[in-house]
Scaffold this active site. Structure first.
Site, short mmCIF file in Angstrom:
data_model
loop_
_atom_site.label_atom_id
_atom_site.label_comp_id
_atom_site.label_asym_id
_atom_site.label_seq_id
_atom_site.Cartn_x
_atom_site.Cartn_y
_atom_site.Cartn_z
N ARG A 224 -28.41 41.83 -25.66
CA ARG A 224 -27.93 42.10 -24.31
C ARG A 224 -28.85 43.12 -23.64
NH1 ARG A 224 -25.66 38.09 -24.89
NH2 ARG A 224 -23.42 37.58 -24.67
N HIS A 272 -33.18 34.45 -20.40
CA HIS A 272 -31.95 34.36 -21.20
C HIS A 272 -31.75 32.93 -21.71
CE1 HIS A 272 -27.72 36.30 -21.78
NE2 HIS A 272 -28.05 35.55 -22.81
#
Length: 309
Positions: A224, A272
């Protein structure tokens, strides 16, 4: 019992198609088009509007649509007693292993630097390292991290891991807890962050920890964006302590155009995409938990609300 999907900015058509294919008799609702909220006991969620679940008085289970659950747990208004589950998918795990291996090889062979030289039409051979001479440290050896560590070990890297509690992984030395964090970092020539995002792990890659890495170390973050203090990472690259970084996750996504990461020559960016949940396989375990809930049986892949994973 219906299944309500609660999300923002996600294409739900593959999910709805997969759910209906495997269970055509189950009613699928898309929030906010679920007028009878009291009927909802099972919800699928990804990046939901915070506070929305308090509108479902009989909600019993919130299933993440991926391996991560921080997007659910950051909601301070989750109904009391609700169970939160995650996706554990072999495809997801395999994809992450391949992605991290690709980035590690890209780094030790300098392929990103050669791409820049290609654009400059510069013929300049560079020194490189061999797999057997490099130690990769995997920060977080849960479901994904343990697989990544194992795959890296199988191809010949020296591998160590870091975890909150003791873990046994074949061929991988696992450091445990805060007292062994610095020793783990000092051994990690390539640092791979695959930690869950919790209060304890937020901002863990800061100037203090990055300084503990060997000079010339390389950072890979596929967990993250909130794990990394952006300005500290840039500073440690600019002052020569770190060789660079490959980043797949960011504090704000999409990454703002003005962000310093975009034009930094030693930072590689991917949007991502290290591993993506496949609805075709994920819905099988979602529906299994749906059935278990109806039968009053224990659910699979429950996460701890206290630990955050």
């Amino acid at each position: 019992m219906p299944i309500t999907i609660v999300t923002q900015g996600k294409d739900l058509s593959p999910w709805v198609k997969a759910l209906k294919k495997n269970r055509p008799d189950v009613e699928i609702r898309i929030y906010p088009d679920d007028a009878q909220a009291e009927e909802v006991e099972f919800a699928l969620a990804w990046n939901h509007p915070l506070g929305v679940f308090k509108a479902f008085p009989n909600l019993k289970c919130i299933s993440s649509m991926g391996a991560g659950v921080d997007h659910i747990l950051k909601d301070t208004e989750l109904p009391k007693g609700v169970t939160v589950t995650k996706i554990v998918d072999t495809n997801l795990t395999q994809d992450m292993g391949e992605f991290i291996l690709a980035l590690a090889l890209n780094h030790i062979r300098g392929l990103a630097a050669y791409k820049v030289q290609e654009q400059q039409q510069a013929w300049q051979p560079r020194p490189y390292k061999r797999i057997a001479d490099v130690t990769v440290g995997v920060m977080g050896v849960g479901e994904l991290g343990a697989h990544v560590a194992s795959q890296l070990h199988k191809v010949g890297f020296n591998v160590c891991g870091w975890a909150r509690t003791a873990k046994e992984l074949e061929g991988v030395a696992v450091y445990v807890g805060e007292e062994e964090l610095n020793s783990f970092l000092a051994a990690s020539e390539i640092l791979v962050c695959l930690l869950p995002l919790t209060k304890e792990t937020a901002n863990i890659l800061n100037k203090g920890t990055l300084q503990q890495l060997p000079k010339g170390a390389f950072v890979i973050n596929a967990a993250r964006g909130e794990h990394v203090v952006d300005e500290d990472l840039v500073e440690m690259i600019n002052n020569g302590h770190l060789a660079g970084a490959s980043l797949d996750v960011f504090r704000e996504e999409p990454l703002p155009q003005e962000h310093v990461f975009w034009k930094h020559p030693d930072i590689n960016i991917t949007p991502h995409m290290a591993s993506k949940t496949d609805p075709e396989t994920a819905v099988l375990q979602i529906l299994d938990n749906y059935d278990r809930l109806q039968r009053g049986e224990p659910l699979q892949n429950i996460i701890s609300l206290e630990k955050g994973y």
